[in-house]
Design a protein around this motif. Structure first.
Motif, PDB file in Angstrom:
ATOM      1  N   GLY A  41       8.881  16.636  11.758  1.00 41.76           N
ATOM      2  CA  GLY A  41       8.076  15.147  12.355  1.00 41.76           C
ATOM      3  C   GLY A  41       6.776  15.013  11.854  1.00 41.76           C
ATOM      4  N   VAL A  42       6.893  14.889  10.513  1.00 44.68           N
ATOM      5  CA  VAL A  42       5.973  14.211   9.816  1.00 44.68           C
ATOM      6  C   VAL A  42       6.556  13.405   8.608  1.00 44.68           C
ATOM      7  CG1 VAL A  42       4.289  16.152  10.245  1.00 44.68           C
ATOM      8  CG2 VAL A  42       5.527  16.545   8.041  1.00 44.68           C
ATOM      9  N   GLN A  43       7.696  12.988   8.859  1.00 43.57           N
ATOM     10  CA  GLN A  43       8.869  12.171   7.765  1.00 43.57           C
ATOM     11  C   GLN A  43       7.750  11.162   7.472  1.00 43.57           C
ATOM     12  OE1 GLN A  43       9.802  12.724  10.480  1.00 43.57           O
ATOM     13  NE2 GLN A  43      11.049  11.311  11.290  1.00 43.57           N
ATOM     14  N   GLN A  44       6.742  10.785   8.271  1.00 42.01           N
ATOM     15  CA  GLN A  44       6.772   8.761   8.065  1.00 42.01           C
ATOM     16  C   GLN A  44       5.114   9.320   7.242  1.00 42.01           C
ATOM     17  OE1 GLN A  44       6.922  10.688  11.380  1.00 42.01           O
ATOM     18  NE2 GLN A  44       7.972   9.274  12.888  1.00 42.01           N
ATOM     19  N   HIS A  45       4.092  10.892   7.451  1.00 40.38           N
ATOM     20  CA  HIS A  45       3.174  11.045   6.700  1.00 40.38           C
ATOM     21  C   HIS A  45       3.637  11.621   5.289  1.00 40.38           C
ATOM     22  CE1 HIS A  45       1.990   9.402  10.361  1.00 40.38           C
ATOM     23  NE2 HIS A  45       2.188  10.198  10.742  1.00 40.38           N
ATOM     24  N   LEU A  46       4.600  12.509   5.177  1.00 42.13           N
ATOM     25  CA  LEU A  46       4.804  13.236   3.836  1.00 42.13           C
ATOM     26  C   LEU A  46       5.951  13.094   3.834  1.00 42.13           C
ATOM     27  CD1 LEU A  46       3.134  16.307   5.923  1.00 42.13           C
ATOM     28  CD2 LEU A  46       1.937  14.608   3.611  1.00 42.13           C
ATOM     29  N   GLY A  47       6.616  13.809   2.524  1.00 42.66           N
ATOM     30  CA  GLY A  47       7.454  14.346   2.086  1.00 42.66           C
ATOM     31  C   GLY A  47       8.167  13.453   0.770  1.00 42.66           C
ATOM     32  N   SER A  48       7.580  12.485   0.285  1.00 42.06           N
ATOM     33  CA  SER A  48       7.739  11.747  -0.264  1.00 42.06           C
ATOM     34  C   SER A  48       6.954  10.555  -1.276  1.00 42.06           C
ATOM     35  CB  SER A  48       9.090  10.695  -0.188  1.00 42.06           C
ATOM     36  OG  SER A  48       8.984   9.865   0.539  1.00 42.06           O
ATOM     37  N   ILE A  49       7.167  10.045  -1.962  1.00 42.57           N
ATOM     38  CA  ILE A  49       5.804   9.696  -2.877  1.00 42.57           C
ATOM     39  C   ILE A  49       5.979   8.288  -2.356  1.00 42.57           C
ATOM     40  CG2 ILE A  49       5.158   8.990  -5.251  1.00 42.57           C
ATOM     41  CD1 ILE A  49       4.584  11.500  -4.475  1.00 42.57           C
TER      42      ILE A  49
ATOM     43  N   GLU B 113      -5.704   6.841  -2.896  1.00 48.40           N
ATOM     44  CA  GLU B 113      -7.482   6.182  -2.897  1.00 48.40           C
ATOM     45  C   GLU B 113      -7.356   6.763  -1.027  1.00 48.40           C
ATOM     46  OE1 GLU B 113      -8.290   2.175  -2.892  1.00 48.40           O
ATOM     47  OE2 GLU B 113      -8.001   1.779  -5.003  1.00 48.40           O
ATOM     48  N   ASN B 114      -8.902   6.825  -0.657  1.00 51.03           N
ATOM     49  CA  ASN B 114      -9.193   7.552   1.359  1.00 51.03           C
ATOM     50  C   ASN B 114      -8.065   8.682   1.747  1.00 51.03           C
ATOM     51  OD1 ASN B 114     -11.714   5.765   0.754  1.00 51.03           O
ATOM     52  ND2 ASN B 114      -9.642   4.438   1.015  1.00 51.03           N
ATOM     53  N   GLY B 115      -7.059   9.501   0.431  1.00 51.63           N
ATOM     54  CA  GLY B 115      -6.636  10.696   1.247  1.00 51.63           C
ATOM     55  C   GLY B 115      -5.011   9.970   0.658  1.00 51.63           C
ATOM     56  N   LEU B 116      -4.597   8.220   1.060  1.00 51.37           N
ATOM     57  CA  LEU B 116      -3.510   8.292   1.142  1.00 51.37           C
ATOM     58  C   LEU B 116      -2.622   7.520  -0.708  1.00 51.37           C
ATOM     59  CD1 LEU B 116      -4.240   5.749   3.743  1.00 51.37           C
ATOM     60  CD2 LEU B 116      -2.878   8.119   3.899  1.00 51.37           C
ATOM     61  N   ILE B 117      -1.340   7.158  -0.580  1.00 51.76           N
ATOM     62  CA  ILE B 117      -0.582   6.988  -1.758  1.00 51.76           C
ATOM     63  C   ILE B 117      -0.779   5.564  -1.771  1.00 51.76           C
ATOM     64  CG2 ILE B 117       1.556   6.314  -3.189  1.00 51.76           C
ATOM     65  CD1 ILE B 117       2.332   9.246  -1.751  1.00 51.76           C
ATOM     66  N   LYS B 118      -1.741   4.815  -2.570  1.00 52.66           N
ATOM     67  CA  LYS B 118      -2.269   3.857  -2.722  1.00 52.66           C
ATOM     68  C   LYS B 118      -1.753   2.362  -3.602  1.00 52.66           C
ATOM     69  CE  LYS B 118      -4.962   0.003  -2.860  1.00 52.66           C
ATOM     70  NZ  LYS B 118      -5.047  -1.106  -1.543  1.00 52.66           N
TER      71      LYS B 118
ATOM     72  N   LYS C 174       4.649  12.246 -16.826  1.00 53.85           N
ATOM     73  CA  LYS C 174       6.122  12.660 -17.293  1.00 53.85           C
ATOM     74  C   LYS C 174       7.013  12.453 -16.286  1.00 53.85           C
ATOM     75  CE  LYS C 174       9.590  15.723 -20.016  1.00 53.85           C
ATOM     76  NZ  LYS C 174       9.584  17.287 -20.962  1.00 53.85           N
ATOM     77  N   SER C 175       7.306  12.535 -15.169  1.00 51.24           N
ATOM     78  CA  SER C 175       7.618  11.948 -14.267  1.00 51.24           C
ATOM     79  C   SER C 175       7.659  12.060 -13.123  1.00 51.24           C
ATOM     80  CB  SER C 175       9.394  13.058 -14.558  1.00 51.24           C
ATOM     81  OG  SER C 175      10.268  12.061 -13.275  1.00 51.24           O
ATOM     82  N   LEU C 176       7.547  10.946 -12.871  1.00 50.66           N
ATOM     83  CA  LEU C 176       7.350  10.954 -10.940  1.00 50.66           C
ATOM     84  C   LEU C 176       8.431  11.279  -9.641  1.00 50.66           C
ATOM     85  CD1 LEU C 176       4.668  10.581  -8.961  1.00 50.66           C
ATOM     86  CD2 LEU C 176       5.317   7.938  -8.926  1.00 50.66           C
ATOM     87  N   VAL C 177       8.742  12.641  -9.218  1.00 50.51           N
ATOM     88  CA  VAL C 177       9.314  12.787  -8.102  1.00 50.51           C
ATOM     89  C   VAL C 177       9.638  12.434  -6.787  1.00 50.51           C
ATOM     90  CG1 VAL C 177      11.078  14.093  -7.363  1.00 50.51           C
ATOM     91  CG2 VAL C 177      10.120  14.638  -9.737  1.00 50.51           C
ATOM     92  N   GLY C 178      10.493  11.489  -6.508  1.00 51.68           N
ATOM     93  CA  GLY C 178      10.232  11.568  -4.960  1.00 51.68           C
ATOM     94  C   GLY C 178      10.309   9.919  -4.168  1.00 51.68           C
ATOM     95  N   VAL C 179       9.678   8.779  -5.357  1.00 53.98           N
ATOM     96  CA  VAL C 179       9.551   8.103  -4.902  1.00 53.98           C
ATOM     97  C   VAL C 179      10.518   7.011  -4.125  1.00 53.98           C
ATOM     98  CG1 VAL C 179       9.148   5.357  -6.167  1.00 53.98           C
ATOM     99  CG2 VAL C 179       8.453   7.889  -7.542  1.00 53.98           C
ATOM    100  N   ARG C 180      10.402   6.901  -3.129  1.00 49.74           N
ATOM    101  CA  ARG C 180      10.806   6.140  -2.026  1.00 49.74           C
ATOM    102  C   ARG C 180       9.827   5.111  -1.115  1.00 49.74           C
ATOM    103  NH1 ARG C 180      15.754   9.249  -1.652  1.00 49.74           N
ATOM    104  NH2 ARG C 180      16.166  11.342  -1.962  1.00 49.74           N
ATOM    105  N   GLU C 181      10.796   4.377  -0.482  1.00 47.48           N
ATOM    106  CA  GLU C 181      10.622   3.612   0.796  1.00 47.48           C
ATOM    107  C   GLU C 181       9.690   4.655   1.883  1.00 47.48           C
ATOM    108  OE1 GLU C 181      10.336   0.072   0.248  1.00 47.48           O
ATOM    109  OE2 GLU C 181      10.211  -0.251  -1.474  1.00 47.48           O
TER     110      GLU C 181
ATOM    111  N   LYS D 275       0.191   9.798   3.233  1.00 50.15           N
ATOM    112  CA  LYS D 275      -0.760  10.655   2.068  1.00 50.15           C
ATOM    113  C   LYS D 275      -0.641  11.349   1.378  1.00 50.15           C
ATOM    114  CE  LYS D 275      -1.553  12.596   7.020  1.00 50.15           C
ATOM    115  NZ  LYS D 275      -2.008  14.070   7.996  1.00 50.15           N
ATOM    116  N   ALA D 276      -1.547  11.805   0.516  1.00 49.51           N
ATOM    117  CA  ALA D 276      -0.665  11.520  -0.816  1.00 49.51           C
ATOM    118  C   ALA D 276      -1.516  13.805  -1.199  1.00 49.51           C
ATOM    119  CB  ALA D 276      -2.388  11.521  -1.582  1.00 49.51           C
ATOM    120  N   ASN D 277      -0.066  13.945  -0.446  1.00 46.54           N
ATOM    121  CA  ASN D 277       0.144  15.669  -0.665  1.00 46.54           C
ATOM    122  C   ASN D 277       0.223  15.853  -1.847  1.00 46.54           C
ATOM    123  OD1 ASN D 277      -1.428  15.501   1.665  1.00 46.54           O
ATOM    124  ND2 ASN D 277      -0.285  16.849   2.710  1.00 46.54           N
TER     125      ASN D 277
END
Length: 406
Positions: A364-372, A42-47, A10-17, A377-379
């Motif tokens: 300190g994990v903003q390079q890997h987490l916190g946004s789509i 794919e392989n645990g990452l947002i593809k 319905k809505s994919l939230v937090g989509v960013r570069e 990482k696909a958390n």
């Protein structure tokens, strides 16, 4: 890991570069989203992600999220979830009118937890903390910073940090470790501050570095705890061992903690119930993330940090649970988001940004987490069927998280 395709979102939230590390001021009101979307993992990452009609035709596992939202998992950048036993008697004491400081003077508070922790085994501490981590994940949390600080002795602080290291190694959540030996002065050092600083700086820090037990170093810089001068010494000592500073500051008074944190390039300064124009000026453009803990103010009956004033002045804001046995016995991040809206007058978009991207920055994990973002990482978590973004904080008593993917 096989691929996962989530369709009909319905809505994919937090989509960013992926290179956006935080949002501040007016930017916090914007929470980019794609309606009627897909997300490919794919392989645990947002593809990839995009409009649902552009979704790939095949994938390993396909999930239908019709009527549901998908969020990046919450990041919780301030917890004390390794502890022994509970402190519900102090809960009753608070109801009877005793203040946080009065309870501490009677042997309660941090020193009470330190006494209990000293007699607990490493395995007991691990097992209890593991259950808390599992509960937090059910609320949609995918990353947690855990502090020591209930040890307050050479042996017990190392025991706590070794438990956190085990949690980091075993849990699928992203765990960061924070050395908070400077949480309070133990009874034996009440009149010998220099002796305790020597223990922290000259005995514990070398051992912690040798075993690789911590990512950060923290100090409770506030009235009745550690002075700005003592805090400065501890943070500088930790920096020599590669530990990035964080600060407990201005929970009880205008303590000087914000200033000493910014001076030492702290990744975050946390609590901040007492924050005025001068402190906001110090924080502006500093790179230090103000991290607010509204459930602590809720539980202790304190006034809330001035989130609205901070954001309107152009600051970024993160939020966290402060999960601990004495002043915030909960790891429920959706409730933190709701409190941020209800009590600190943050918009739902601001509160969600504070609990995802900005919270990731605060640990300190903003390079890997916190946004789509492609390559992160696909958390993520999938909600139950909900009507809108604002329904998340509005429905504060319900767990609206249906499925968590770490």
């Amino acid at each position: 890991m096989a691929s996962i395709l989530i369709r009909n979102i319905k809505s994919l939230v937090g989509v960013r570069e992926a290179d956006i590390s935080m949002v501040k001021g007016e930017e916090m009101k914007t929470l980019p989203a794609i309606d009627n979307a897909y997300l490919l993992i794919e392989n645990g990452l947002i593809k990839s992600f995009g409009p649902n009609n552009e979704a790939p035709e095949r994938a390993g596992e396909v999930m239908d999220a019709a009527g549901k939202f998908v969020f990046p998992c919450w990041c919780d950048p301030h917890t004390h979830l390794v502890y022994a036993g509970s402190r519900e008697q102090e809960f009753v004491d608070k109801i009877n009118g005793l203040s946080y400081e009065e309870i501490a003077k009677r042997g309660g508070g941090i020193l009470n937890s330190a006494l209990r922790l000293a007699s607990a085994s490493e395995q007991e501490l691990f097992d209890a903390a593991w259950l808390r981590l599992e509960e937090m994940e059910k609320f949609g949390t995918g990353a947690v910073e855990i502090k020591s600080g209930y040890g307050l002795s050479y042996e017990a602080e190392l025991k706590m940090l070794r438990v956190i290291k085990r949690l980091k190694e075993k849990s699928k959540l992203n765990v960061k470790s924070n050395f908070l030996g400077a949480h309070a002065f133990p009874a034996a050092f009440k009149q010998d501050h220099e002796g305790y600083l020597d223990l922290l700086i000259n005995r514990l820090l070398p051992q912690i570095a040798d075993e690789g037990l911590a990512d950060f170093i923290d100090v409770f810089c506030d009235r009745g705890f550690f002075s700005p001068e003592e805090t400065d010494r501890i943070l500088q000592a930790g920096a020599k061992y590669g530990l990035q500073p964080k600060i407990h500051a201005n929970e009880l008074d205008y303590s000087g903690g914000i200033e000493v944190g910014v001076k030492n390039k702290a990744l975050s300064v946390d609590h901040l119930e007492f924050t005025g124009d001068d402190q906001i000026s110090v924080l502006k453009d500093s790179g230090t993330m103000p991290t607010l803990l509204p459930s602590t103010a809720f539980y202790l009956g304190l006034h809330y940090a001035p989130a609205r004033k901070m954001i309107d002045a152009g600051l970024p804001v993160a939020v966290a649970t402060d999960f601990n046995p004495g002043s915030s016995p909960s790891g429920n991040m959706p409730f933190i988001v709701a409190l941020s809206c209800i009590k600190m007058k943050m918009l739902p978009e601001e509160a969600i940004n504070a609990a995802t991207l900005n919270a990731a920055y605060a640990m300190g994990v903003q390079q890997h987490l916190g946004s789509i973002s492609i390559g992160k990482k696909a958390n993520v978590f999938i909600t139950k069927t909900i009507s809108s973004l604002a329904f998340m904080p509005y429905s504060f008593g319900s767990n609206l998280v249906e499925r968590v993917i770490i």
